[in-house]
Each structure stands twice: as C-alpha cells, then as structure tokens.
Write an enzyme that holds these catalytic residues in place. Structure first.
Site, PDB file in Angstrom:
ATOM      1  N   GLU A 150     -12.655 -38.252 -20.409  1.00 11.76           N
ATOM      2  CA  GLU A 150     -12.308 -36.947 -20.531  1.00 11.76           C
ATOM      3  C   GLU A 150     -11.125 -36.691 -21.486  1.00 11.76           C
ATOM      4  O   GLU A 150     -10.176 -35.992 -20.983  1.00 11.76           O
ATOM      5  CB  GLU A 150     -12.029 -36.568 -19.189  1.00 11.76           C
ATOM      6  CG  GLU A 150     -12.580 -36.876 -17.911  1.00 11.76           C
ATOM      7  CD  GLU A 150     -11.892 -36.783 -16.509  1.00 11.76           C
ATOM      8  OE1 GLU A 150     -10.569 -36.398 -16.596  1.00 11.76           O
ATOM      9  OE2 GLU A 150     -12.690 -36.629 -15.720  1.00 11.76           O
ATOM     10  N   GLY A 182      -8.721 -34.791 -24.047  1.00 16.34           N
ATOM     11  CA  GLY A 182      -8.446 -33.161 -24.487  1.00 16.34           C
ATOM     12  C   GLY A 182      -7.538 -33.260 -25.610  1.00 16.34           C
ATOM     13  O   GLY A 182      -8.222 -32.907 -26.636  1.00 16.34           O
ATOM     14  N   ARG A 183      -6.516 -33.841 -25.451  1.00 15.31           N
ATOM     15  CA  ARG A 183      -5.568 -33.756 -26.586  1.00 15.31           C
ATOM     16  C   ARG A 183      -6.209 -34.526 -27.772  1.00 15.31           C
ATOM     17  O   ARG A 183      -6.180 -34.080 -29.015  1.00 15.31           O
ATOM     18  CB  ARG A 183      -4.305 -34.485 -26.540  1.00 15.31           C
ATOM     19  CG  ARG A 183      -3.307 -34.555 -27.761  1.00 15.31           C
ATOM     20  CD  ARG A 183      -2.093 -35.565 -27.042  1.00 15.31           C
ATOM     21  NE  ARG A 183      -1.767 -35.433 -25.494  1.00 15.31           N
ATOM     22  CZ  ARG A 183      -0.805 -34.691 -24.924  1.00 15.31           C
ATOM     23  NH1 ARG A 183      -0.263 -33.776 -26.064  1.00 15.31           N
ATOM     24  NH2 ARG A 183      -0.296 -34.393 -23.850  1.00 15.31           N
ATOM     25  N   ARG A 188       5.505 -26.752 -25.823  1.00 13.98           N
ATOM     26  CA  ARG A 188       5.678 -28.114 -25.602  1.00 13.98           C
ATOM     27  C   ARG A 188       7.078 -28.777 -25.739  1.00 13.98           C
ATOM     28  O   ARG A 188       7.650 -29.532 -24.958  1.00 13.98           O
ATOM     29  CB  ARG A 188       4.643 -29.146 -26.453  1.00 13.98           C
ATOM     30  CG  ARG A 188       3.323 -28.676 -26.134  1.00 13.98           C
ATOM     31  CD  ARG A 188       2.368 -29.791 -26.508  1.00 13.98           C
ATOM     32  NE  ARG A 188       2.430 -31.147 -26.382  1.00 13.98           N
ATOM     33  CZ  ARG A 188       3.003 -32.197 -26.682  1.00 13.98           C
ATOM     34  NH1 ARG A 188       3.342 -31.882 -27.875  1.00 13.98           N
ATOM     35  NH2 ARG A 188       3.001 -33.200 -26.234  1.00 13.98           N
ATOM     36  N   TYR A 210       8.638 -30.085 -22.510  1.00 16.22           N
ATOM     37  CA  TYR A 210       8.522 -31.612 -22.359  1.00 16.22           C
ATOM     38  C   TYR A 210       9.647 -32.411 -23.297  1.00 16.22           C
ATOM     39  O   TYR A 210       9.640 -33.860 -23.487  1.00 16.22           O
ATOM     40  CB  TYR A 210       7.382 -32.302 -22.906  1.00 16.22           C
ATOM     41  CG  TYR A 210       6.031 -31.621 -21.992  1.00 16.22           C
ATOM     42  CD1 TYR A 210       5.724 -31.697 -20.796  1.00 16.22           C
ATOM     43  CD2 TYR A 210       5.061 -30.949 -22.837  1.00 16.22           C
ATOM     44  CE1 TYR A 210       4.749 -31.174 -20.213  1.00 16.22           C
ATOM     45  CE2 TYR A 210       3.976 -30.461 -22.145  1.00 16.22           C
ATOM     46  CZ  TYR A 210       3.775 -30.512 -20.856  1.00 16.22           C
ATOM     47  OH  TYR A 210       2.465 -29.846 -20.449  1.00 16.22           O
ATOM     48  N   CYS A 223      14.966 -14.974 -26.322  1.00 10.12           N
ATOM     49  CA  CYS A 223      16.333 -14.774 -25.865  1.00 10.12           C
ATOM     50  C   CYS A 223      16.535 -15.842 -25.124  1.00 10.12           C
ATOM     51  O   CYS A 223      16.936 -15.392 -23.773  1.00 10.12           O
ATOM     52  CB  CYS A 223      16.484 -13.468 -25.427  1.00 10.12           C
ATOM     53  SG  CYS A 223      17.961 -12.933 -25.497  1.00 10.12           S
ATOM     54  N   GLU A 224      16.582 -17.063 -25.361  1.00 10.81           N
ATOM     55  CA  GLU A 224      17.139 -18.012 -24.577  1.00 10.81           C
ATOM     56  C   GLU A 224      17.492 -19.259 -25.242  1.00 10.81           C
ATOM     57  O   GLU A 224      16.820 -19.309 -26.431  1.00 10.81           O
ATOM     58  CB  GLU A 224      15.962 -18.540 -23.576  1.00 10.81           C
ATOM     59  CG  GLU A 224      15.535 -17.597 -22.598  1.00 10.81           C
ATOM     60  CD  GLU A 224      14.307 -18.208 -21.417  1.00 10.81           C
ATOM     61  OE1 GLU A 224      14.545 -19.308 -21.112  1.00 10.81           O
ATOM     62  OE2 GLU A 224      13.774 -17.313 -21.024  1.00 10.81           O
ATOM     63  N   TYR A 243      -2.773 -28.061 -26.170  1.00 12.49           N
ATOM     64  CA  TYR A 243      -1.729 -27.549 -25.404  1.00 12.49           C
ATOM     65  C   TYR A 243      -0.831 -26.562 -26.078  1.00 12.49           C
ATOM     66  O   TYR A 243       0.304 -26.765 -26.100  1.00 12.49           O
ATOM     67  CB  TYR A 243      -0.969 -28.661 -24.718  1.00 12.49           C
ATOM     68  CG  TYR A 243      -1.954 -29.557 -23.812  1.00 12.49           C
ATOM     69  CD1 TYR A 243      -2.592 -29.175 -22.818  1.00 12.49           C
ATOM     70  CD2 TYR A 243      -2.453 -30.896 -24.323  1.00 12.49           C
ATOM     71  CE1 TYR A 243      -3.572 -29.831 -22.001  1.00 12.49           C
ATOM     72  CE2 TYR A 243      -3.218 -31.712 -23.642  1.00 12.49           C
ATOM     73  CZ  TYR A 243      -3.860 -31.173 -22.514  1.00 12.49           C
ATOM     74  OH  TYR A 243      -4.763 -31.936 -21.858  1.00 12.49           O
TER      75      TYR A 243
HETATM   76  C1  LIG Z   1      -5.539 -32.729 -18.689  1.00  9.36           C
HETATM   77  C2  LIG Z   1      -6.614 -33.543 -18.017  1.00  9.36           C
HETATM   78  C3  LIG Z   1      -7.400 -34.321 -19.218  1.00  9.36           C
HETATM   79  C4  LIG Z   1      -7.222 -34.579 -20.479  1.00  9.36           C
HETATM   80  O1  LIG Z   1      -5.926 -34.997 -20.683  1.00  9.36           O
HETATM   81  P1  LIG Z   1      -5.714 -35.405 -22.381  1.00  9.36           P
HETATM   82  O2  LIG Z   1      -4.161 -36.132 -22.116  1.00  9.36           O
HETATM   83  O3  LIG Z   1      -5.478 -34.122 -22.913  1.00  9.36           O
HETATM   84  O4  LIG Z   1      -6.622 -36.302 -22.782  1.00  9.36           O
HETATM   85  C5  LIG Z   1      -8.449 -35.091 -18.616  1.00  9.36           C
HETATM   86  N1  LIG Z   1      -8.840 -35.359 -17.178  1.00  9.36           N
HETATM   87  C6  LIG Z   1      -8.092 -34.632 -16.361  1.00  9.36           C
HETATM   88  C7  LIG Z   1      -8.495 -34.826 -14.917  1.00  9.36           C
HETATM   89  C8  LIG Z   1      -6.825 -33.729 -16.580  1.00  9.36           C
HETATM   90  O5  LIG Z   1      -6.345 -33.018 -15.841  1.00  9.36           O
END
Ligand SMILES: *Cc1c(COP(=O)(O)O)cnc(C)c1O
Length: 418
Positions: free
Chosen positions: A275, A277-278, A314, A318, A347-348, A376
C-alpha cells in the site's frame, strides 16, 4: 525563457516540458501545485512491477494525494486503492475504482464509518479486538481483515512510525485467540491480514524483518486469501545532497523470495498486496510560489514567500526537508550563496519552510519551487489565515497543461457558513 538560480531537478527531468514556472503562475495564480504525468505514471509502474510473483496486487494509499485526476491515472496503471475514511471511499469510487478494487483500513472507526464501507461493499480491515467485535456485529456472515502489529516499526519521524510498541495501531499478535473467537461467533471469514510499519523507509531491513514476522504468524490462519504488507516506501527528499533512491530492485527480489517461500508452505498462491502512498505521488508534484523579498533580523537572513504551512504542512509538522529551486526572469543574477531561513506568509513564527539553506539572494518577483511535494502536500493543506487553497495543474505526457483543481475563491471560504 527563464533562469534557474538554484537546483536542477526540474531541468534534469524536463519537469515543465514546454511551459515555465512563470507561465504557470501567471495563468493559474500563486502558489500552485504542479504535477507531471510522466513521473506519476512511472512511479505507478515501478510499484506495479516490483515483484515477479504472479498474484501481487499493489494498492495506492490515496490519502497521500486524493486528486481525482491522479486517482484515475493510478487506476489506468493497474493499481488498486487503499482508503482510510468514508470520504476516501467516496473519492475512489467517483474516480472509477470498483468496490472490489478498494480496501478500507480505518483507525478508530465509528459505527457509521463501518456502515459506509459495508453499504458500498468495500472489504474492511479492523485495528483492534473491540473494533473487530463492532464490525462483525454490523456485518455478520461476511469477510473481514485484521491489521496486526508485527512489533517492528520504521519511519522518518516518530509521528509516522505505525508499528512496534509505541503506537496506537494494530492488534497484538498475542490476541490471536480473541480474534478467532469473534470471527467464529459471527460466522466470519478472516480473508486477510495486514501491517503498515510506518512511513518513509529508505532501506529494506525493517520492512523485510516485519514481513518475515507477519508471514510466520500468517501460517496460523488457514482461511487467508491475501496478506497486505502496508506502505512506507521512501523517496529521496535530499536529492540536492546526492541522496539515492530506495533500491526497489533489491527490495523486490527479497519480497519475491519471501512470497514464493510462503506460497510453498501455505500450499497456494495467496495474494500479496502492498500500500504505498508517498512513493506513488511524491516526486510527481512540486509547489511554485512567489518570492516576496528578503530581510535580515539579528543574525538570520530570511527569504519570504507566499508558501505558508497552510500550503505545505510537512516542514512545520515533522521538520521535513524539501529541496528548493529558485527561478528568475533576469538574464544575469548574482549566484553567490549564503544561509537563509525560508518562510511563508502565515502569522506564526513556526511558519518555516527551510532553515540555514544555502541559496543565492532572490528578489521580489522571482519564483520558488518546493520539490517532492506530491504526497501529503495538497492533501494536508488548509485555508488557515483565510488563504484560499491553491490550484493544482497537471503537465500531461502530451505537454498540455490541465488544471485539475481550481484555486478556491473568497466565496468558497464563506459558502458553507451561509
Ligand atoms: C498512510 C498509510 C499508507 C501509506 O503510507 P506511505 O508512507 O505514504 O506509503 C499505507 N497503509 C496505511 C494503513 C496507511 O495508514
């Protein structure tokens, strides 16, 4: 024509194709999120072809970037999608994913959250023994998955390490019996188990270690149709310092070995999922904004921009690093570099994009590019300080520029209060 005063990523990758940062800002306003279709498609392909094992179904974790036009491309490239909330299920279905192509992995879901997934036939993974009981009572005689905590975490910041002892995520493996009892009581089938160890690992060790651990555990279940290993695949945010990308080829080989070994002992070619995302979205996106000037306060030199933490959260959230490019229309400029703190317009005092960054001195009217902002980035943006959220554009493979989200207006800011 324009000159790049600092950085070379967009030049090296021909990111802007036949358009320019100045044309984009003139046409769509500032700041603006810009995506490159070629880069996005390539990252989808990298993931799709990560292993040779034949029953491998990668899911794009859509929370990284939920623009519907990008979701459509991810689907065209053969990825399925992971969702974290009813809103994400809604967006994924709108973009053309079918129910069967979705997986729902909520954390602390309400009854209403589960009911949304159930009514849309989206397979759900639960995150605690109590949540399993709740889900099964709402949807008995059906299928469910459980997110286990493999006891090994990883990530770029402790806020995003999502396995191991110090996180709210996952069911402990020693709760195996409790899970089984609930599954039996409601006549359920446990079709999948999943993990997600954290976000942004650049080396495969923790991922392989947790996967090995999860696979060993998986042998205790005989009903599994799939095992989902989560996301977290990193990208090199410090390209200007020569940071190398994650070695996907090597990781793919190790995964292949684990998958094939498991299939042999389990007795069938069970489906494996991941899974990311990034990894899919990040490098395809950059933010362009305007330089509002420079100033010196005590010993610190500041570069002012219109990119506050409302646009990119970000760095503030982080302490993340993003490479910076500077663009000018000047034919000649002074290339001498010195350390600058690059800040936004909110304004921070914490509204800082970068600290002690070695850059040439820009002037009002020059532009700044924030690299690796496709994940993100827009998804975490807000209208704080009543700054309308900015536009998103896609530079298509054909070179054509398509606006994929218009800039919000002041009317949009007030629309829901009327
Ligand atoms: C956020 C998330 C991802 C994706 O994470 P990446 O670091 O963007 O690859 C995959 N699975 C779950 C359950 C997540 O919460």
């Amino acid at each position: 024509m324009y000159n790049t005063m600092h950085g070379s990523y967009t030049k090296d990758t021909n990111f802007f194709k036949s358009t320019t940062p100045f044309d984009l800002i003139n046409e769509y306003g500032s700041p603006i999120y810009v995506y490159n279709e070629d880069v996005f498609r390539q990252r989808c392909k990298d993931i799709k072809h990560l292993v040779t094992y034949d029953n491998f179904v990668p899911h794009y974790s859509i929370k990284a970037n939920t623009n519907i036009h990008l979701l459509k491309i991810a689907r065209e490239e053969g990825l399925h999608a992971d969702t974290m909330s009813p809103g994400e299920i809604f967006m994924a279905l709108k973009s053309g994913f079918t129910s069967e192509e979705l997986f729902y992995i909520p954390n602390n879901a309400t009854k209403e959250d589960f009911e949304y997934a159930i009514s849309h036939n989206v397979l759900t993974s639960v995150d605690s023994v109590e949540q399993l009981e709740l889900y099964c009572s709402l949807n008995p005689n059906s299928k469910v998955a459980v997110r286990f905590n493999p006891g090994v975490g990883a990530g770029h910041h402790n806020k995003v390490v999502t396995a191991g002892k110090k996180t709210k995520f996952g069911v402990n493996m020693d709760e195996f019996e409790a899970v089984n009892q609930i599954i039996e009581k409601h006549n359920m089938t446990l079709v999948g188990i999943n993990q997600h160890i954290g976000s942004l690992f650049m080396h495969s060790e923790a991922f392989i270690e947790s996967t090995t651990c999860l696979l060993e555990f998986a042998k205790r279940f005989d009903s599994l149709e799939f095992i989902d290993l989560g996301g977290g695949f990193g990208i090199p945010y410090k390209k200007q310092d020569g940071e190398a990308p994650i070695d996907l080829e090597d990781l793919g080989k190790e995964m292949d070995k684990l998958f094939k070994g498991f299939a042999n002992t389990y007795g069938r070619n069970i489906q494996f999922q991941i899974e990311p995302g990034r990894y899919v979205a990040c490098e395809s996106g950059i933010i362009l904004g305007q330089i509002t000037g420079t100033k010196k306060n005590a010993d610190t030199m500041y570069i002012g921009t219109d990119i506050g933490f409302n646009v990119l959260a970000r760095p503030m959230m982080y302490g993340s690093h993003h490479d910076i490019e500077l663009y000018t229309n000047d034919i000649e400029y002074d290339a001498t570099i010195s350390p600058y703190t690059v800040v936004g317009n909110i304004c921070e005092s914490g509204d800082i994009l970068a600290t002690d960054r070695m850059l040439p001195k820009p002037k009002y009217g020059d532009l700044i590019g924030i690299m690796d902002a496709g994940a993100y980035g827009f998804a975490m943006s807000t209208s704080y300080n009543q700054r309308p959220r900015c536009a998103e554009v896609l530079i298509k493979s054909s070179g054509e520029v398509q606006q994929i989200r218009r800039k919000e207006t002041f009317e949009d800011l007030i629309a829901l209060m009327q």
